[in-house]
Design a protein around this motif. Structure first.
Motif, PDB file in Angstrom:
ATOM      1  N   THR A  40      42.850  36.154  56.969  1.00 19.76           N
ATOM      2  CA  THR A  40      41.863  35.601  57.902  1.00 19.76           C
ATOM      3  C   THR A  40      40.428  35.837  57.441  1.00 19.76           C
ATOM      4  OG1 THR A  40      41.945  37.605  59.273  1.00 19.76           O
ATOM      5  CG2 THR A  40      43.388  35.766  59.901  1.00 19.76           C
ATOM      6  N   ARG A  41      40.207  36.893  56.678  1.00 23.38           N
ATOM      7  CA  ARG A  41      38.854  37.169  56.182  1.00 23.38           C
ATOM      8  C   ARG A  41      38.665  36.706  54.740  1.00 23.38           C
ATOM      9  NH1 ARG A  41      35.767  40.986  59.054  1.00 23.38           N
ATOM     10  NH2 ARG A  41      36.721  41.515  61.024  1.00 23.38           N
ATOM     11  N   LYS A  42      39.730  36.173  54.172  1.00 25.72           N
ATOM     12  CA  LYS A  42      39.710  35.671  52.780  1.00 25.72           C
ATOM     13  C   LYS A  42      39.179  36.735  51.833  1.00 25.72           C
ATOM     14  CE  LYS A  42      39.482  30.918  54.151  1.00 25.72           C
ATOM     15  NZ  LYS A  42      38.601  29.977  54.773  1.00 25.72           N
ATOM     16  N   VAL A  43      39.847  37.879  51.867  1.00 26.85           N
ATOM     17  CA  VAL A  43      39.483  39.027  51.043  1.00 26.85           C
ATOM     18  C   VAL A  43      40.701  39.416  50.217  1.00 26.85           C
ATOM     19  CG1 VAL A  43      38.805  41.454  51.081  1.00 26.85           C
ATOM     20  CG2 VAL A  43      37.837  39.862  52.748  1.00 26.85           C
ATOM     21  N   PHE A  44      40.557  39.322  48.904  1.00 22.43           N
ATOM     22  CA  PHE A  44      41.695  39.587  48.024  1.00 22.43           C
ATOM     23  C   PHE A  44      41.296  40.531  46.906  1.00 22.43           C
ATOM     24  CE2 PHE A  44      42.095  35.338  49.847  1.00 22.43           C
ATOM     25  CZ  PHE A  44      43.308  35.467  50.516  1.00 22.43           C
ATOM     26  N   VAL A  45      42.271  41.178  46.308  1.00 16.35           N
ATOM     27  CA  VAL A  45      41.998  42.105  45.209  1.00 16.35           C
ATOM     28  C   VAL A  45      42.550  41.593  43.883  1.00 16.35           C
ATOM     29  CG1 VAL A  45      41.787  44.174  46.620  1.00 16.35           C
ATOM     30  CG2 VAL A  45      44.025  43.501  45.804  1.00 16.35           C
ATOM     31  N   ASN A  46      43.433  40.595  43.925  1.00 16.04           N
ATOM     32  CA  ASN A  46      44.025  40.038  42.716  1.00 16.04           C
ATOM     33  C   ASN A  46      43.639  38.565  42.581  1.00 16.04           C
ATOM     34  OD1 ASN A  46      45.608  42.429  42.084  1.00 16.04           O
ATOM     35  ND2 ASN A  46      46.793  41.878  43.892  1.00 16.04           N
ATOM     36  N   GLY A  54      40.437  28.206  45.574  1.00 17.44           N
ATOM     37  CA  GLY A  54      39.521  27.669  44.579  1.00 17.44           C
ATOM     38  C   GLY A  54      39.896  28.150  43.196  1.00 17.44           C
ATOM     39  N   LYS A  55      39.163  27.639  42.214  1.00 19.53           N
ATOM     40  CA  LYS A  55      39.432  28.006  40.827  1.00 19.53           C
ATOM     41  C   LYS A  55      38.150  28.545  40.191  1.00 19.53           C
ATOM     42  CE  LYS A  55      43.374  25.198  39.957  1.00 19.53           C
ATOM     43  NZ  LYS A  55      44.423  26.034  40.400  1.00 19.53           N
ATOM     44  N   GLY A  56      38.337  29.361  39.169  1.00 20.02           N
ATOM     45  CA  GLY A  56      37.210  29.871  38.387  1.00 20.02           C
ATOM     46  C   GLY A  56      36.222  30.666  39.219  1.00 20.02           C
ATOM     47  N   GLU A  57      34.956  30.311  39.095  1.00 15.20           N
ATOM     48  CA  GLU A  57      33.877  31.026  39.787  1.00 15.20           C
ATOM     49  C   GLU A  57      33.994  30.909  41.306  1.00 15.20           C
ATOM     50  OE1 GLU A  57      31.534  33.078  38.480  1.00 15.20           O
ATOM     51  OE2 GLU A  57      32.663  32.788  36.626  1.00 15.20           O
ATOM     52  N   ASN A  58      34.490  29.783  41.782  1.00 18.41           N
ATOM     53  CA  ASN A  58      34.657  29.579  43.223  1.00 18.41           C
ATOM     54  C   ASN A  58      35.666  30.564  43.808  1.00 18.41           C
ATOM     55  OD1 ASN A  58      34.089  28.300  45.682  1.00 18.41           O
ATOM     56  ND2 ASN A  58      35.871  26.970  45.461  1.00 18.41           N
ATOM     57  N   ALA A  59      36.710  30.869  43.054  1.00 18.70           N
ATOM     58  CA  ALA A  59      37.744  31.803  43.526  1.00 18.70           C
ATOM     59  C   ALA A  59      37.253  33.249  43.476  1.00 18.70           C
ATOM     60  CB  ALA A  59      39.000  31.651  42.691  1.00 18.70           C
ATOM     61  N   LYS A  60      36.324  33.537  42.565  1.00 16.48           N
ATOM     62  CA  LYS A  60      35.844  34.914  42.408  1.00 16.48           C
ATOM     63  C   LYS A  60      35.143  35.450  43.648  1.00 16.48           C
ATOM     64  CE  LYS A  60      35.462  35.189  37.429  1.00 16.48           C
ATOM     65  NZ  LYS A  60      34.572  35.359  36.303  1.00 16.48           N
TER      66      LYS A  60
END
Length: 155
Positions: A40-46, A54-60
Motif C-alpha cells: 500500500t505504501r509502495k516500499v520495497f527492498v528488492n 516501473g522499469k529502470g530509474e522509475n522503479a528505483k
C-alpha cells in the motif's frame, strides 16, 4: 515413550498447544501486515519486487524505507526473538507435569503480553508500555525455564 493419545489427554500440553497456536497465528499475521504496508505504501527492498511499478530509474523510487513499514517489520522481528524461546521452553515445561492453573497463567500472560506489545509497537503507545509488555513476556519464559530446571534438573 509417550503415546500420542496420552499426550492429547494431558491438559497442560493441550493448553500449551492452544496458546502456541494463538501466538503463532498472531506472528503469521505480522508478516501479512508487513506485506500489506509494503504494497500500500509502495516500499520495497528488492528491485524485482517493484518491477510491476516501473522499469529502470522509475522503479528505483520504490526502493526505499518507510517508517510505518519498518515499525511493523521490527515488531515482527521482536516476535521471532521472543516467541521461538517461548515455544521451546513452553513445550518442555508443559511436558514436565506442572500444575494446570500455574501453566495456564504462564501461557495467558505470555500471549497477552505479546499481543499488547504489538499494539504498543504499532499504535505507537508511549514508553514504558512496550517495554513492560516485553519484560512480562520475557519474565514468563524465564519463569517456565526456572521451574523446569528446578523440578527436572539432570545436570
Amino acid at each position: 515413550m509417550v503415546d500420542l493419545t496420552e499426550l492429547m489427554e494431558n491438559e497442560v500440553f493441550m493448553a500449551f498447544a492452544s496458546y502456541a497456536t494463538i501466538i503463532l497465528s498472531k506472528m503469521m499475521l505480522m508478516s501479512t501486515a508487513t506485506a500489506f504496508y509494503r504494497l500500500t505504501r509502495k516500499v520495497f527492498v528488492n528491485p524485482e519486487d517493484c518491477a510491476s511499478f516501473g522499469k529502470g530509474e522509475n522503479a528505483k523510487k520504490y526502493l526505499r524505507t518507510d517508517d510505518r513499514v519498518e515499525r511493523v517489520r521490527r515488531a515482527h522481528l521482536n516476535d521471532l526473538e521472543n516467541i521461538v524461546p517461548f515455544l521451546g521452553i513452553g513445550l518442555l515445561y508443559s511436558l514436565s507435569g506442572p500444575d494446570l492453573s500455574t501453566a495456564i497463567l504462564h501461557f495467558r500472560l505470555f500471549v497477552g503480553a505479546r499481543i499488547y506489545h504489538t499494539i504498543a509497537y504499532l499504535t505507537p503507545l508511549p514508553q514504558p508500555n512496550r517495554a513492560l509488555a516485553f519484560f512480562v513476556g520475557y519474565g514468563v519464559t524465564f519463569s517456565m525455564a526456572y521451574r523446569l530446571l528446578k523440578s527436572r534438573l539432570y545436570l
